[in-house]
Scaffold this active site. Structure first.
Site, PDB file in Angstrom:
ATOM      1  N   ASP A   1      25.178  20.206  84.506  1.00  0.00           N
ATOM      2  CA  ASP A   1      25.282  21.461  83.769  1.00  0.00           C
ATOM      3  C   ASP A   1      24.997  22.652  84.680  1.00  0.00           C
ATOM      4  OD1 ASP A   1      25.319  20.824  80.560  1.00  0.00           O
ATOM      5  OD2 ASP A   1      24.291  19.275  81.708  1.00  0.00           O
TER       6      ASP A   1
ATOM      7  N   LYS B   1      28.253  10.550  81.352  1.00  0.00           N
ATOM      8  CA  LYS B   1      28.058  10.387  82.796  1.00  0.00           C
ATOM      9  C   LYS B   1      27.282   9.114  83.122  1.00  0.00           C
ATOM     10  CE  LYS B   1      25.099  13.294  84.133  1.00  0.00           C
ATOM     11  NZ  LYS B   1      23.950  12.347  84.039  1.00  0.00           N
TER      12      LYS B   1
ATOM     13  N   LYS C   1      15.490  13.124  82.133  1.00  0.00           N
ATOM     14  CA  LYS C   1      15.260  12.195  81.016  1.00  0.00           C
ATOM     15  C   LYS C   1      15.011  10.774  81.506  1.00  0.00           C
ATOM     16  CE  LYS C   1      19.074  12.768  78.685  1.00  0.00           C
ATOM     17  NZ  LYS C   1      19.810  13.535  79.709  1.00  0.00           N
TER      18      LYS C   1
ATOM     19  N   LYS D   1      28.315  17.233  82.791  1.00  0.00           N
ATOM     20  CA  LYS D   1      27.400  17.913  81.878  1.00  0.00           C
ATOM     21  C   LYS D   1      26.711  16.903  80.968  1.00  0.00           C
ATOM     22  CE  LYS D   1      28.686  20.130  78.204  1.00  0.00           C
ATOM     23  NZ  LYS D   1      28.095  19.234  77.181  1.00  0.00           N
TER      24      LYS D   1
END
Length: 290
Positions: free
Chosen positions: A130, A18, A44, A13
């Protein structure tokens, strides 16, 4: 005969660490002499920043938007230890599908035989976990990755996201999808963190690959735009990342997890809340007696 490239997907998530963990795995593998590509799959486009001194790179979607045809080499940039860095990118906020960049990037590199040309040992997909749907499910659904790992802390939402990933792997497992290698337990600093993660993996028939503690060394490295492997190579945290990278490199047997049902997960979480409250009450009573 060309060697077989080991393709790995790491999910987790947002905000779980990560990309930090993935970049340190890539750096440790490169340090060990492997040819590595890190493939950022977050809109992103910040997966590979700490492999390049904090610098952003143009994404595959950026290039496709600007050009009618794209040479895949224009989307590949060198980072620490010679790591090949690629960012899939995403649409403008509120427009289009966030998973489209992954689909477009994978197609572009595969059509131009980039993995074979670069003679890679590892391709590591860093994927937002997510929501495991659409483009985000591509490494699992299409079997592009051989082995899937998820990063989770002991927090409920991180475990919830990991359990959702397990459900996706289970769904696609009969259709040639990728299987689960295990859980990378992140921000594990207390006994109860260990116990919660251990209980979860036990109930879902998987395993912990490595316990990674929260460390200020990681924060310091990231603030300088580098991985811990590069910025603090002699630190204990760097040793943990090297051990994790070795375990992933040597991993060969993945399997289908057994995710918890939604109600089962909620009841499991509530039982842990009760246990932690009772443990705290016992601690306070012990202090009062003393």
């Amino acid at each position: 005969m060309a060697k077989k490239t080991k393709q790995i997907a790491i999910y987790g998530k947002g905000g779980i660490g990560k990309s930090t963990t993935t970049s340190n795995i890539s750096a440790a593998l490169a340090e060990a002499g492997y040819k590595v590509m890190q493939f950022g799959c977050d809109p992103k486009a910040d997966s590979t920043n700490t492999l390049r001194g904090g610098d952003y790179i143009p994404t595959v979607l950026d290039l496709l938007h600007a050009n009618s045809s794209v040479d895949a080499h224009d989307a590949i940039f060198k980072g620490f230890g010679g790591i090949y860095c690629v960012e899939a990118g995403g649409p403008q906020p509120g427009v289009g599908c966030a998973g489209r960049g992954i689909i477009s990037a994978v197609q572009l590199l595969k059509q131009q035989d980039i993995f074979e040309e670069l003679d890679l040992d590892f391709v590591i997909f860093d994927v937002l976990g997510d929501v495991v749907c659409g483009g985000f499910a591509v490494p699992v659904r299409e079997g592009i990755a051989e082995h899937v790992f998820t990063i989770s802390s002991s927090d409920f939402m991180a475990i919830y996201a990991a359990n959702n990933l397990f459900r996706g792997i289970q769904t696609y497992s009969n259709k040639g999808g990728a299987l689960l290698g295990g859980v990378i337990a992140n921000s594990i600093n207390t006994d109860f963190h260990h116990e919660i993660i251990d209980d979860f993996v036990g109930r879902t028939a998987t395993q912990v690959v490595e316990y990674v503690p929260r460390s200020v060394t990681v924060t310091q490295a990231e603030l300088s735009g580098r991985t811990t492997i590069e910025a603090a190579p002699k630190s204990e945290q760097a040793s943990i990342y090297r051990r994790l990278a070795t375990r992933i490199a040597e991993h060969t047997q993945s399997k289908v997890p057994t995710p918890l049902g939604q109600q089962e997960l909620r009841e499991w979480s509530a039982s842990w809340a009760d246990r932690l409250i009772e443990a705290e009450n016992q601690r306070e009573r012990a202090i009062q007696v003393a």
